[in-house]
Scaffold this motif. Structure first.
Motif, PDB file in Angstrom:
ATOM      1  N   ALA A 110     -33.375  13.242  11.710  1.00  0.00           N
ATOM      2  CA  ALA A 110     -34.436  13.972  11.021  1.00  0.00           C
ATOM      3  C   ALA A 110     -35.552  13.033  10.572  1.00  0.00           C
ATOM      4  O   ALA A 110     -36.738  13.371  10.656  1.00  0.00           O
ATOM      5  N   LEU A 111     -35.184  11.837  10.110  1.00  0.00           N
ATOM      6  CA  LEU A 111     -36.188  10.871   9.669  1.00  0.00           C
ATOM      7  C   LEU A 111     -37.113  10.453  10.797  1.00  0.00           C
ATOM      8  O   LEU A 111     -38.293  10.174  10.584  1.00  0.00           O
ATOM      9  N   GLN A 112     -36.568  10.411  12.013  1.00  0.00           N
ATOM     10  CA  GLN A 112     -37.374   9.997  13.164  1.00  0.00           C
ATOM     11  C   GLN A 112     -38.014  11.180  13.881  1.00  0.00           C
ATOM     12  O   GLN A 112     -38.575  11.020  14.959  1.00  0.00           O
ATOM     13  N   ARG A 113     -37.884  12.378  13.285  1.00  0.00           N
ATOM     14  CA  ARG A 113     -38.486  13.592  13.828  1.00  0.00           C
ATOM     15  C   ARG A 113     -37.947  13.929  15.212  1.00  0.00           C
ATOM     16  O   ARG A 113     -38.654  14.448  16.064  1.00  0.00           O
ATOM     17  N   LEU A 114     -36.682  13.590  15.437  1.00  0.00           N
ATOM     18  CA  LEU A 114     -36.031  13.901  16.705  1.00  0.00           C
ATOM     19  C   LEU A 114     -35.330  15.253  16.677  1.00  0.00           C
ATOM     20  O   LEU A 114     -34.930  15.762  17.715  1.00  0.00           O
ATOM     21  N   ILE A 115     -35.128  15.813  15.484  1.00  0.00           N
ATOM     22  CA  ILE A 115     -34.599  17.160  15.339  1.00  0.00           C
ATOM     23  C   ILE A 115     -35.414  17.876  14.260  1.00  0.00           C
ATOM     24  O   ILE A 115     -36.028  17.237  13.400  1.00  0.00           O
ATOM     25  N   ALA A 116     -35.421  19.200  14.334  1.00  0.00           N
ATOM     26  CA  ALA A 116     -36.158  19.982  13.345  1.00  0.00           C
ATOM     27  C   ALA A 116     -35.457  19.907  11.995  1.00  0.00           C
ATOM     28  O   ALA A 116     -34.229  19.884  11.915  1.00  0.00           O
ATOM     29  N   GLY A 119     -37.752  20.776   4.323  1.00  0.00           N
ATOM     30  CA  GLY A 119     -38.029  19.859   3.231  1.00  0.00           C
ATOM     31  C   GLY A 119     -39.162  18.926   3.595  1.00  0.00           C
ATOM     32  O   GLY A 119     -39.941  19.188   4.514  1.00  0.00           O
ATOM     33  N   GLU A 120     -39.259  17.823   2.881  1.00  0.00           N
ATOM     34  CA  GLU A 120     -40.385  16.914   3.061  1.00  0.00           C
ATOM     35  C   GLU A 120     -39.912  15.481   3.271  1.00  0.00           C
ATOM     36  O   GLU A 120     -38.941  15.034   2.662  1.00  0.00           O
ATOM     37  N   ILE A 121     -40.612  14.782   4.157  1.00  0.00           N
ATOM     38  CA  ILE A 121     -40.410  13.344   4.369  1.00  0.00           C
ATOM     39  C   ILE A 121     -41.767  12.691   4.217  1.00  0.00           C
ATOM     40  O   ILE A 121     -42.683  12.955   4.997  1.00  0.00           O
ATOM     41  N   TRP A 122     -41.903  11.845   3.218  1.00  0.00           N
ATOM     42  CA  TRP A 122     -43.170  11.166   2.954  1.00  0.00           C
ATOM     43  C   TRP A 122     -42.995   9.682   3.248  1.00  0.00           C
ATOM     44  O   TRP A 122     -42.058   9.035   2.771  1.00  0.00           O
ATOM     45  N   PHE A 123     -43.912   9.147   4.055  1.00  0.00           N
ATOM     46  CA  PHE A 123     -43.900   7.729   4.373  1.00  0.00           C
ATOM     47  C   PHE A 123     -45.201   7.114   3.878  1.00  0.00           C
ATOM     48  O   PHE A 123     -46.280   7.459   4.358  1.00  0.00           O
ATOM     49  N   GLU A 124     -45.087   6.226   2.879  1.00  0.00           N
ATOM     50  CA  GLU A 124     -46.267   5.630   2.242  1.00  0.00           C
ATOM     51  C   GLU A 124     -47.260   6.697   1.811  1.00  0.00           C
ATOM     52  O   GLU A 124     -48.444   6.661   2.148  1.00  0.00           O
ATOM     53  N   CYS A 139     -47.428   7.753  11.349  1.00  0.00           N
ATOM     54  CA  CYS A 139     -46.152   7.054  11.238  1.00  0.00           C
ATOM     55  C   CYS A 139     -45.544   6.701  12.593  1.00  0.00           C
ATOM     56  O   CYS A 139     -44.398   6.287  12.653  1.00  0.00           O
ATOM     57  N   ALA A 140     -46.280   6.905  13.684  1.00  0.00           N
ATOM     58  CA  ALA A 140     -45.741   6.558  14.996  1.00  0.00           C
ATOM     59  C   ALA A 140     -45.451   5.069  15.056  1.00  0.00           C
ATOM     60  O   ALA A 140     -46.303   4.239  14.796  1.00  0.00           O
ATOM     61  N   GLY A 141     -44.223   4.715  15.391  1.00  0.00           N
ATOM     62  CA  GLY A 141     -43.838   3.313  15.466  1.00  0.00           C
ATOM     63  C   GLY A 141     -43.528   2.682  14.126  1.00  0.00           C
ATOM     64  O   GLY A 141     -43.206   1.497  14.055  1.00  0.00           O
ATOM     65  N   PRO A 224     -42.049  -2.874  12.728  1.00  0.00           N
ATOM     66  CA  PRO A 224     -41.914  -1.669  11.899  1.00  0.00           C
ATOM     67  C   PRO A 224     -41.726  -2.033  10.428  1.00  0.00           C
ATOM     68  O   PRO A 224     -41.386  -3.168  10.083  1.00  0.00           O
ATOM     69  N   GLU A 225     -41.955  -1.071   9.573  1.00  0.00           N
ATOM     70  CA  GLU A 225     -41.715  -1.255   8.142  1.00  0.00           C
ATOM     71  C   GLU A 225     -40.337  -0.735   7.737  1.00  0.00           C
ATOM     72  O   GLU A 225     -39.769  -1.177   6.757  1.00  0.00           O
ATOM     73  N   LEU A 226     -39.831   0.234   8.493  1.00  0.00           N
ATOM     74  CA  LEU A 226     -38.532   0.841   8.216  1.00  0.00           C
ATOM     75  C   LEU A 226     -37.648   0.724   9.455  1.00  0.00           C
ATOM     76  O   LEU A 226     -38.082   1.066  10.556  1.00  0.00           O
ATOM     77  N   VAL A 227     -36.424   0.237   9.280  1.00  0.00           N
ATOM     78  CA  VAL A 227     -35.474   0.114  10.379  1.00  0.00           C
ATOM     79  C   VAL A 227     -34.215   0.897  10.020  1.00  0.00           C
ATOM     80  O   VAL A 227     -33.644   0.704   8.939  1.00  0.00           O
ATOM     81  N   ILE A 228     -33.799   1.798  10.909  1.00  0.00           N
ATOM     82  CA  ILE A 228     -32.594   2.596  10.711  1.00  0.00           C
ATOM     83  C   ILE A 228     -31.472   1.965  11.518  1.00  0.00           C
ATOM     84  O   ILE A 228     -31.579   1.824  12.740  1.00  0.00           O
ATOM     85  N   LEU A 229     -30.403   1.579  10.856  1.00  0.00           N
ATOM     86  CA  LEU A 229     -29.287   0.869  11.471  1.00  0.00           C
ATOM     87  C   LEU A 229     -28.062   1.770  11.441  1.00  0.00           C
ATOM     88  O   LEU A 229     -27.452   1.972  10.394  1.00  0.00           O
ATOM     89  N   ASP A 230     -27.730   2.333  12.595  1.00  0.00           N
ATOM     90  CA  ASP A 230     -26.611   3.280  12.691  1.00  0.00           C
ATOM     91  C   ASP A 230     -25.365   2.534  13.173  1.00  0.00           C
ATOM     92  O   ASP A 230     -25.195   2.299  14.362  1.00  0.00           O
ATOM     93  N   GLU A 231     -24.517   2.124  12.240  1.00  0.00           N
ATOM     94  CA  GLU A 231     -23.280   1.388  12.539  1.00  0.00           C
ATOM     95  C   GLU A 231     -23.549   0.192  13.449  1.00  0.00           C
ATOM     96  O   GLU A 231     -22.923   0.033  14.500  1.00  0.00           O
TER      97      GLU A 231
END
Length: 316
Positions: A110-116, A119-124, A139-141, A224-231
């Motif tokens: 959801a954070l990467q807008r890969l699924i619908a 609510g709200e996601i605010w980046f900076e 927020c691309a990239g 990037p400013e944000l990195v998502i680390l999945d396991e």
């Protein structure tokens, strides 16, 4: 699970003993380093830029099902995630923990807008996804991901240099020379040999730890400013895990990166994260600072997770 343990290094058995003795008092330096935990994460800078939220989630929710497709029955909607709220500052790390199916990876998607999502996601202070504002191309990239199993996350038909350069070429118009310079710099930053003979090898020619470093270099080349680390360390042995986690801490301090860490390993979360969110069946069970959650967990489910983690983790 074992009664006795044999520790191997470079084809030699360097130590063998009962589980209790070896984990409580390892004798060989390699055995001690194999379970060396990274240092606690440093607090992010306290200046005004550091205090401003980088990422803010408000009542984030994800549901599946509902309208049926052609020749299929209408399915009842299923809530995969509901009511997730948190604020993350630049340079901070947030850990998402919970059993399988709790909503951790759904949050990342959801954070990467890969699924619908709702609510709200605010980046900076910019609405990336909002029920009222919709998408934002600003927020691309801005965020990148590193996944659990690097073998399946890397294209086996591309060389290491091509894998790292792929996203850079897709998002930025640079000359071939500039791309090569950026690739070499990214590989050197994650401590991979950037010599030409190594850059053109394929993923199958590298170890699991090296493949994960390639994935990290690929994630970081767009700065990037944000990195998502999945396991990111679940498929690696303990000694390589420690190296990867130490590198991630080093990169975070150097570039003021913000991490969202998804893991079943509570030791990793405790070592890497400033905040923790505990999820169960898509619901937030507990959240707060890592120190508070690990020192005085408030819910039976959180205590159960920690008990299970201690049961199967080596004693320090």
């Amino acid at each position: 699970m074992a009664d006795r343990v044999a520790v191997m290094q470079n084809g030699r058995c360097v130590e063998t003993n009962t589980c209790q003795t070896l984990f409580s008092a390892p004798a060989h330096p390699y055995t001690r380093s194999d379970y060396w935990p990274p240092n606690r994460p440093a607090s992010p800078p306290g200046d005004s830029a550091g205090c401003r939220p980088l990422l803010r989630l408000t009542n984030l929710g994800v549901s599946y099902g509902g309208a049926g497709r052609i020749f299929t029955r209408r399915q009842a909607p299923k809530t995969a995630l509901s009511g997730l709220d948190f604020t993350l500052r630049r340079g901070e790390s947030l850990g998402l923990v919970g059993e399988s199916g709790s909503g951790k990876s759904t949050t990342a998607l959801a954070l990467q807008r890969l699924i619908a999502s709702e609510g709200e996601i605010w980046f900076e202070l910019c609405p990336c996804i909002s029920l009222t504002a919709g998408k934002c191309c600003r927020c691309a990239g801005a965020s990148r991901s590193c996944f659990k199993i690097p073998t399946s996350a890397l294209n086996p038909r591309l060389s290491m240099a091509e894998i790292v350069a792929e996203s850079l070429q897709a998002h930025q118009k640079l000359s071939a020379h500039a791309v090569e310079q950026r690739v070499v710099a990214a590989l050197e930053e994650v401590k991979l040999d950037a010599a030409s003979r190594h850059r053109y090898r394929y993923p199958g020619e590298f170890s699991g730890g090296q493949r994960q470093l390639i994935a990290i270099a690929r994630a970081l080349i767009l700065q990037p400013e944000l990195v998502i680390l999945d396991e990111p360390t679940s498929s690696l042995d303990r000694s390589v895990q420690a190296q990867i986690l130490s590198l991630l801490q080093e990169l975070q301090q150097k570039h003021r990166l913000t991490y969202i860490f998804i893991s079943h390993d509570l030791q990793v979360i405790r070592a890497m994260c400033h905040q923790v969110v505990v999820l169960r069946q898509g619901q937030v069970v507990e959240q707060g600072s890592a120190e508070a959650v690990f020192r005085t967990p408030q819910t039976p489910y959180t205590r159960e997770l920690m008990t299970a983690g201690r049961q199967f983790a080596p004693e320090r």
